[in-house]
Design an enzyme around this catalytic site. Structure first.
Site, short mmCIF file in Angstrom:
data_model
loop_
_atom_site.label_atom_id
_atom_site.label_comp_id
_atom_site.label_asym_id
_atom_site.label_seq_id
_atom_site.Cartn_x
_atom_site.Cartn_y
_atom_site.Cartn_z
N TYR A 60 0.83 -1.13 0.45
CA TYR A 60 -0.06 0.20 -0.08
C TYR A 60 0.54 1.36 -0.13
O TYR A 60 1.49 2.04 0.60
CB TYR A 60 -0.67 0.43 1.26
N HIS A 127 0.09 -11.92 1.13
CA HIS A 127 -1.26 -11.45 0.09
C HIS A 127 -1.58 -11.82 -0.76
O HIS A 127 -2.79 -12.03 -0.67
CB HIS A 127 -0.77 -9.84 0.22
N PRO A 207 -16.17 -5.48 2.91
CA PRO A 207 -17.34 -5.89 3.22
C PRO A 207 -18.49 -4.63 2.86
O PRO A 207 -19.16 -5.30 2.59
CB PRO A 207 -17.39 -5.84 4.67
N LEU A 208 -18.21 -3.04 2.25
CA LEU A 208 -18.93 -2.98 2.06
C LEU A 208 -18.32 -2.81 0.18
O LEU A 208 -19.36 -1.25 -0.56
CB LEU A 208 -18.67 -0.94 2.57
N GLY A 209 -18.59 -4.06 -0.38
CA GLY A 209 -18.20 -3.60 -2.06
C GLY A 209 -17.63 -2.60 -3.10
O GLY A 209 -18.04 -2.08 -3.14
N ARG A 210 -16.38 -1.94 -1.78
CA ARG A 210 -14.87 -0.89 -1.57
C ARG A 210 -15.76 0.31 -1.72
O ARG A 210 -15.91 1.07 -2.93
CB ARG A 210 -14.71 -1.53 -3.02
N GLY A 211 -17.20 0.57 -1.40
CA GLY A 211 -18.01 1.48 -1.04
C GLY A 211 -19.53 1.96 -1.85
O GLY A 211 -19.80 2.59 -1.60
N PHE A 212 -19.28 0.56 -2.16
CA PHE A 212 -20.54 0.61 -3.69
C PHE A 212 -21.68 0.12 -2.39
O PHE A 212 -22.95 1.30 -2.62
CB PHE A 212 -20.81 -0.76 -4.09
#
Length: 342
Positions: A60, A127, A207-212
């Protein structure tokens, strides 16, 4: 707002907060890096609220997110957190290489310890899996690092069921990190049952679908050119319109329940089992507070089924990664008998 509770992650003794904090977006992949002072304040706020399981990786940035975490851990914070980082993805001259040979494993660990400015990593993940190196060889080196006190627990990310089994036979695997959300459920068939059979904890990233599931297709309006999501199939215009229907349905149920769509999507992950720890990432304190609010959202079996029907596999359009990406589906390694140490 009550402090976030604790859970056992895996069966080797690691205890973490029931929800973690993914730190990648603070430094990389989702637009430009955010100011260190703001991100350190966010991390300190998270720890104060009981979210002590922090997730980073040497790739990262590369490296800059670990340096940021190192700064945030000063002043007695290190003793309050469970720190996870990862190795195995090397970026050089714009090219991405997956590495798992013993010399690289050791060098990567030493590099992370130095950047984080700590003596021992709590949970050290591979990773991505180097498919040229038998998994037994990579885990063998990690086992040595455990013996030397440089890492406490070993994890895998995006590993197939057979890779997990072979790794676990060399040294107990504490956690497997995998993408798991309402619209990414392919791990449920084989990976999750394998982890449960072996007593391995499950860490759900994105877990949030990359913010979706926070804002639906509105998310796309604000993505910068250097945001990796612009290139992911599910966010492409030809798929986003169809996928927006999923968000609308989740949002309708959230409205009925008196919570936000992101809280509902995150609550769904929490309802998958007491061995699952989601690690939503954010760069804003208000979003962090909203995320821990998901712990108060209770779902009936009927609501769980309803949510799952919204994002059934045949409804979601687009793969979760671009073609050729390394995932658990392509992570099997050659047999140990094939390995000739250099």
């Amino acid at each position: 707002m009550a402090r976030v509770g604790r859970m056992k992650l895996g069966s080797e003794g690691l205890e973490v907060s029931v929800q973690g904090l993914g730190c990648m977006g603070m430094s990389a992949n989702y637009g430009p890096p955010k100011p260190d002072t703001d991100m350190i304040a966010l991390i300190h706020h998270a720890v104060q609220k009981g979210v002590t399981f922090l997730d980073t990786s040497d790739v990262y940035g590369p490296h800059t997110n670990e340096v940021l975490l190192g700064k945030a851990l000063k002043g007695g914070v290190r003793e309050k957190v469970e720190l996870a980082t990862k190795f195995g993805v090397k970026l050089a001259e714009g090219k991405r290489e997956i590495l798992g040979d013993p010399a690289y494993v050791r060098a990567a660990c030493e590099g992370s310890l130095k950047r984080l400015d700590i003596n021992c990593i709590d949970l050290y993940y591979q990773h991505r899996i180097d498919t040229r190196v038998p998994i037994e060889v990579t885990i063998g080196e990690l086992k040595k690092l455990v013996g030397e006190g440089k890492i406490k627990y070993i994890g895998l990310s995006e590993a197939s069921a057979s890779t997990i089994r072979r790794a676990h036979a060399v040294h107990p695997i504490t956690a497997v990190q995998l993408e798991w959300s309402l619209w990414s459920r392919d791990v449920e068939e084989e990976i999750v049952p394998t982890c449960r059979e072996l007593g391995i904890g499950i860490v759900a990233y994105s877990p949030l679908g990359r913010g979706f599931f926070s804002s639906g297709t509105k998310l796309l309006e604000n993505l910068t050119q250097d945001d990796a999501r612009k290139f992911m199939p599910r966010f492409k215009p030809e798929n986003a319109e169809q996928n927006s229907i999923i968000f609308e349905r989740v949002n309708e149920l959230a409205t009925r329940k008196g919570c936000t769509p992101s809280q509902l999507a995150l609550a769904w992950v929490h309802h998958q089992g007491k061995d699952v720890c989601p690690i939503p990432g954010t760069t804003k304190i208000e979003n962090f507070n909203e995320n821990i609010g998901a712990l108060s959202v209770k779902l009936t079996p009927e609501e769980v089924a309803e949510l799952e029907s919204f994002a059934a596999a045949d409804v979601v359009k687009g793969d979760r990664y671009m073609d050729g990406a390394s995932t658990w589906k392509t992570s099997d390694t050659p047999p140990l008998s094939s390995w000739k140490a250099v």
